[in-house]
Design a protein around this motif. Structure first.
Motif, short mmCIF file in Angstrom:
data_model
loop_
_atom_site.label_atom_id
_atom_site.label_comp_id
_atom_site.label_asym_id
_atom_site.label_seq_id
_atom_site.Cartn_x
_atom_site.Cartn_y
_atom_site.Cartn_z
N GLU A 106 0.83 -1.21 0.00
CA GLU A 106 0.00 0.00 0.00
C GLU A 106 0.86 1.26 0.00
OE1 GLU A 106 -3.29 0.28 -0.40
OE2 GLU A 106 -3.30 -1.90 -0.68
N GLN A 107 2.00 1.21 0.67
CA GLN A 107 2.91 2.35 0.71
C GLN A 107 3.45 2.66 -0.68
OE1 GLN A 107 3.48 4.17 3.39
NE2 GLN A 107 5.02 5.52 2.54
N ASN A 123 1.04 6.52 -7.10
CA ASN A 123 -0.07 7.43 -7.40
C ASN A 123 0.35 8.89 -7.26
OD1 ASN A 123 -1.91 5.45 -8.05
ND2 ASN A 123 -2.62 5.23 -5.95
N ILE A 124 1.18 9.19 -6.28
CA ILE A 124 1.63 10.57 -6.06
C ILE A 124 2.49 11.06 -7.24
CG2 ILE A 124 3.18 12.01 -4.65
CD1 ILE A 124 2.14 10.45 -2.20
N ILE A 125 3.40 10.21 -7.71
CA ILE A 125 4.26 10.64 -8.81
C ILE A 125 3.64 10.33 -10.17
CG2 ILE A 125 6.39 10.57 -7.48
CD1 ILE A 125 7.03 7.91 -8.72
#
Length: 56
Positions: free
Chosen positions: A30-31, A37-39
């Protein structure tokens, strides 16, 4: 006086190589999913990175 022949370098078609590459973005952590998703990395981005790897 010498004869010089200019040899054209073979151009690599990175986009064609990327299209031909199989890639699956399968993340179990999940991390790591959050970081991806952030990048905003997509499977297409991974294919391009893989194709450019030889040049870098």
């Amino acid at each position: 006086m010498g004869i010089f022949i200019k040899v054209k370098a073979k151009k690599a078609n990175w986009f064609q190589k990327a299209k031909e590459t199989d890639c699956i973005l399968d993340i179990s952590s999940e991390q790591v999913k959050l970081q991806v998703n952030i990048i905003d990395i997509t499977e297409c981005d991974l294919k391009l990175i893989h194709a450019f790897r030889e040049a870098i």
